[in-house]
Write an enzyme that holds these catalytic residues in place. Structure first.
Site, PDB file in Angstrom:
ATOM      1  N   SER A 108      44.561  51.910  -1.219  1.00  0.00           N
ATOM      2  CA  SER A 108      43.750  51.047  -2.072  1.00  0.00           C
ATOM      3  C   SER A 108      43.372  51.805  -3.342  1.00  0.00           C
ATOM      4  O   SER A 108      43.324  53.031  -3.345  1.00  0.00           O
ATOM      5  CB  SER A 108      42.482  50.667  -1.306  1.00  0.00           C
ATOM      6  N   SER A 109      43.085  51.063  -4.407  1.00  0.00           N
ATOM      7  CA  SER A 109      42.784  51.727  -5.691  1.00  0.00           C
ATOM      8  C   SER A 109      41.458  52.480  -5.653  1.00  0.00           C
ATOM      9  O   SER A 109      41.164  53.275  -6.540  1.00  0.00           O
ATOM     10  CB  SER A 109      42.737  50.675  -6.809  1.00  0.00           C
ATOM     11  N   CYS A 110      40.661  52.296  -4.603  1.00  0.00           N
ATOM     12  CA  CYS A 110      39.377  53.017  -4.535  1.00  0.00           C
ATOM     13  C   CYS A 110      39.588  54.500  -4.238  1.00  0.00           C
ATOM     14  O   CYS A 110      38.646  55.275  -4.242  1.00  0.00           O
ATOM     15  CB  CYS A 110      38.468  52.395  -3.484  1.00  0.00           C
ATOM     16  N   TYR A 137      35.533  54.763   3.076  1.00  0.00           N
ATOM     17  CA  TYR A 137      36.810  54.043   3.157  1.00  0.00           C
ATOM     18  C   TYR A 137      37.857  54.771   2.309  1.00  0.00           C
ATOM     19  O   TYR A 137      38.986  54.984   2.721  1.00  0.00           O
ATOM     20  CB  TYR A 137      36.537  52.634   2.648  1.00  0.00           C
ATOM     21  N   LYS A 141      41.484  56.480   3.321  1.00  0.00           N
ATOM     22  CA  LYS A 141      42.748  56.061   2.700  1.00  0.00           C
ATOM     23  C   LYS A 141      43.480  57.263   2.093  1.00  0.00           C
ATOM     24  O   LYS A 141      44.710  57.354   2.170  1.00  0.00           O
ATOM     25  CB  LYS A 141      42.476  55.006   1.625  1.00  0.00           C
ATOM     26  N   HIS A 180      35.018  40.797  -0.434  1.00  0.00           N
ATOM     27  CA  HIS A 180      35.116  41.340  -1.785  1.00  0.00           C
ATOM     28  C   HIS A 180      34.570  40.307  -2.764  1.00  0.00           C
ATOM     29  O   HIS A 180      34.320  39.165  -2.413  1.00  0.00           O
ATOM     30  CB  HIS A 180      36.582  41.631  -2.107  1.00  0.00           C
ATOM     31  N   ARG A 210      37.521  44.111 -13.834  1.00  0.00           N
ATOM     32  CA  ARG A 210      38.309  44.238 -12.610  1.00  0.00           C
ATOM     33  C   ARG A 210      39.703  43.651 -12.795  1.00  0.00           C
ATOM     34  O   ARG A 210      39.901  42.721 -13.576  1.00  0.00           O
ATOM     35  CB  ARG A 210      37.622  43.515 -11.445  1.00  0.00           C
TER      36      ARG A 210
HETATM   37  N1  LIG Z   1      41.754  43.143   0.188  1.00  0.00           N
HETATM   38  C1  LIG Z   1      41.952  43.898  -0.865  1.00  0.00           C
HETATM   39  O1  LIG Z   1      41.469  43.607  -1.958  1.00  0.00           O
HETATM   40  C2  LIG Z   1      42.789  45.155  -0.769  1.00  0.00           C
HETATM   41  C3  LIG Z   1      43.030  45.870  -1.951  1.00  0.00           C
HETATM   42  C4  LIG Z   1      43.805  47.006  -1.891  1.00  0.00           C
HETATM   43  C5  LIG Z   1      44.334  47.436  -0.694  1.00  0.00           C
HETATM   44  N2  LIG Z   1      44.078  46.735   0.435  1.00  0.00           N
HETATM   45  C6  LIG Z   1      44.643  47.283   1.670  1.00  0.00           C
HETATM   46  O2  LIG Z   1      45.386  46.312   2.350  1.00  0.00           O
HETATM   47  C7  LIG Z   1      45.270  46.543   3.758  1.00  0.00           C
HETATM   48  C8  LIG Z   1      44.876  45.243   4.414  1.00  0.00           C
HETATM   49  O3  LIG Z   1      43.677  44.784   3.832  1.00  0.00           O
HETATM   50  P1  LIG Z   1      43.275  43.226   3.939  1.00  0.00           P
HETATM   51  O4  LIG Z   1      42.523  42.873   2.751  1.00  0.00           O
HETATM   52  O5  LIG Z   1      44.470  42.425   4.346  1.00  0.00           O
HETATM   53  O6  LIG Z   1      42.246  43.314   5.165  1.00  0.00           O
HETATM   54  P2  LIG Z   1      41.865  42.213   6.254  1.00  0.00           P
HETATM   55  O7  LIG Z   1      42.156  40.855   5.726  1.00  0.00           O
HETATM   56  O8  LIG Z   1      40.507  42.541   6.714  1.00  0.00           O
HETATM   57  O9  LIG Z   1      42.934  42.517   7.414  1.00  0.00           O
HETATM   58  C9  LIG Z   1      42.835  43.675   8.173  1.00  0.00           C
HETATM   59  C10 LIG Z   1      43.768  43.520   9.352  1.00  0.00           C
HETATM   60  O10 LIG Z   1      43.679  44.685  10.156  1.00  0.00           O
HETATM   61  C11 LIG Z   1      43.466  44.272  11.502  1.00  0.00           C
HETATM   62  N3  LIG Z   1      42.754  45.281  12.250  1.00  0.00           N
HETATM   63  C12 LIG Z   1      41.625  45.934  11.904  1.00  0.00           C
HETATM   64  N4  LIG Z   1      41.265  46.786  12.882  1.00  0.00           N
HETATM   65  C13 LIG Z   1      42.199  46.635  13.871  1.00  0.00           C
HETATM   66  C14 LIG Z   1      42.387  47.234  15.150  1.00  0.00           C
HETATM   67  N5  LIG Z   1      41.556  48.151  15.624  1.00  0.00           N
HETATM   68  N6  LIG Z   1      43.458  46.860  15.892  1.00  0.00           N
HETATM   69  C15 LIG Z   1      44.322  45.922  15.419  1.00  0.00           C
HETATM   70  N7  LIG Z   1      44.207  45.319  14.218  1.00  0.00           N
HETATM   71  C16 LIG Z   1      43.152  45.676  13.465  1.00  0.00           C
HETATM   72  C17 LIG Z   1      42.651  42.993  11.382  1.00  0.00           C
HETATM   73  O11 LIG Z   1      42.664  42.274  12.578  1.00  0.00           O
HETATM   74  P3  LIG Z   1      41.539  41.144  12.855  1.00  0.00           P
HETATM   75  O12 LIG Z   1      42.035  39.938  12.109  1.00  0.00           O
HETATM   76  O13 LIG Z   1      41.560  40.979  14.329  1.00  0.00           O
HETATM   77  O14 LIG Z   1      40.256  41.657  12.307  1.00  0.00           O
HETATM   78  C18 LIG Z   1      43.425  42.314  10.242  1.00  0.00           C
HETATM   79  O15 LIG Z   1      44.605  41.750  10.734  1.00  0.00           O
HETATM   80  C19 LIG Z   1      44.245  47.635   3.964  1.00  0.00           C
HETATM   81  O16 LIG Z   1      44.908  48.835   4.248  1.00  0.00           O
HETATM   82  C20 LIG Z   1      43.560  47.727   2.639  1.00  0.00           C
HETATM   83  O17 LIG Z   1      43.216  49.022   2.352  1.00  0.00           O
HETATM   84  C21 LIG Z   1      43.334  45.604   0.445  1.00  0.00           C
END
Ligand SMILES: NC(=O)c1ccc[n+]([C@@H]2O[C@H](COP(=O)([O-])OP(=O)(O)OC[C@H]3O[C@@H](n4cnc5c(N)ncnc54)[C@H](OP(=O)(O)O)[C@@H]3O)[C@@H](O)[C@H]2O)c1
Length: 313
Positions: A108-110, A137, A141, A180, A210
């Site tokens: 992530s960009s953070c 976090y 990462k 977010h 942003r």
């Molecule tokens: N959202 C953003 O703006 C953003 C920006 C940059 C990078 N990212 C990166 O993208 C990735 C995904 O983020 P997202 O926004 O898609 O997050 P999210 O919507 O919260 O999805 C997270 C996923 O991880 C699963 N998970 C978490 N803990 C788990 C565990 N112990 N066992 C199995 N599954 C687990 C969750 O399952 P459940 O559905 O059961 O909770 C969900 O499927 C992350 O690595 C994040 O750093 C996100």
């Protein structure tokens, strides 16, 4: 990747993971493993090892993580660090030990310093202090991308790390406390419209800038880089377009057709003043985002209108 390759998407019920699984299936990949948390708790090293032993996926998209906004990070620092470190260590190590050909890690960009020169180049990594509000976090990462780099260096293994900017789209987390800024605002304007509220309150001054990327663009970049990128150096994934929080609020007010006032609560933190990624490394490989913010907001608001009853909230 071949259409009959075994592909594991970790976090396939989440915003990024569901978009990647959707795109893989729409692109004709037939053998996609997408267990949910109940079926496979990624924090549990033994069950993760058993899963990899049983299925031996060739390609892994690691999109699972404990994710959340400023409030959640402030409330659960220990969980954010421990959960993300254990998920990453379990999946990256098991993928290597069970012979996966390639792993793609979503950071992530953070991870970048709070006052990194803008736009932020990958080389800014570890050159200054992090934004305190989400440091737990961010540290996890950074450990994840360094783990990919270390496995590539020691074992010659193919692991790549993508650093996406703020993502949004269908299937996001719209909860008032865990989400977010963009999904939180969509939910707030929607409820204000339905409740005929006189005004909507926004945290901070509205001045921070942003960058946002639609999650389907992220999925397209992930599939592109799984094929085209082979360096352990992290690579930024951004849209190159930035807006102020005030402009974002005005845009969401427009797509929700809310007619009340916008009020700024300046006592609340703004977070980092600006966070624009330099994605020229990715663009030089020939990839470009396709979905404009206005188009993406319209589509995401429409999705929330029809799904808010059972959306993550
Ligand atoms: N959202 C953003 O703006 C953003 C920006 C940059 C990078 N990212 C990166 O993208 C990735 C995904 O983020 P997202 O926004 O898609 O997050 P999210 O919507 O919260 O999805 C997270 C996923 O991880 C699963 N998970 C978490 N803990 C788990 C565990 N112990 N066992 C199995 N599954 C687990 C969750 O399952 P459940 O559905 O059961 O909770 C969900 O499927 C992350 O690595 C994040 O750093 C996100």
């Amino acid at each position: 990747m071949q259409t009959n390759s075994t592909i594991f998407v970790a976090g396939a019920t989440g915003l990024a993971g569901s978009a990647i699984a959707r795109r893989l299936s729409n692109s004709g990949y037939r053998h996609i493993l997408a267990p949910n948390r109940q079926a496979l708790d990624l924090k549990n090293r033994i069950v993760v090892d058993r899963f990899f032993k049983a299925h031996a996926p060739e390609y892994v998209f690691l999109a699972a993580a404990r994710v959340g906004g400023i409030q959640a990070n402030a409330q659960f620092p220990a969980e954010f660090l421990q959960e993300n470190l254990s998920i990453q260590c379990n999946v990256i190590d098991a993928a290597y030990r069970h012979g996966a050909k390639k792993l793609l890690f979503l950071g992530s960009s953070c991870i970048y310093p709070r006052l990194a020169p803008q736009p932020i180049r990958e080389e800014s990594l570890l050159t200054g202090s992090l934004e305190p509000t989400n440091q737990w976090y961010a540290i996890a990462k950074i450990a994840g991308l360094k783990m990919c780099e270390a496995y590539a260096l020691q074992y010659g293994w193919n692991a790549i790390s993508l650093m996406p900017t703020n993502l949004y789209g269908p299937g996001d987390n719209f909860s008032e406390t865990q989400s977010h800024v963009l999904p939180a605002l969509i939910r707030r304007f929607h409820e204000a419209k339905r409740g005929r509220a006189e005004s909507v309150t926004i945290w901070g001054t509205g001045a921070p800038q942003r960058e946002f990327l639609h999650v389907d663009d992220l999925a397209s970049a992930a599939l592109f880089l799984m094929e085209a990128y082979h360096s352990p150096e992290p690579i930024n994934v951004g849209s190159g377009m930035e807006v102020t929080i005030a402009e974002l609020a005005e845009s969401i007010k427009a797509v929700s057709a809310y007619e009340g006032e916008i009020v700024y609560d300046r006592a609340k933190p703004d977070g980092a003043p600006r966070k624009l990624l330099d994605s020229s490394r990715l663009y030089a490989l020939g990839w470009r985002p396709r979905i404009s913010l206005q188009e993406g907001l319209r589509e995401t608001y429409a999705w929330f209108e029809t799904h808010h009853a059972h959306a993550r909230a």
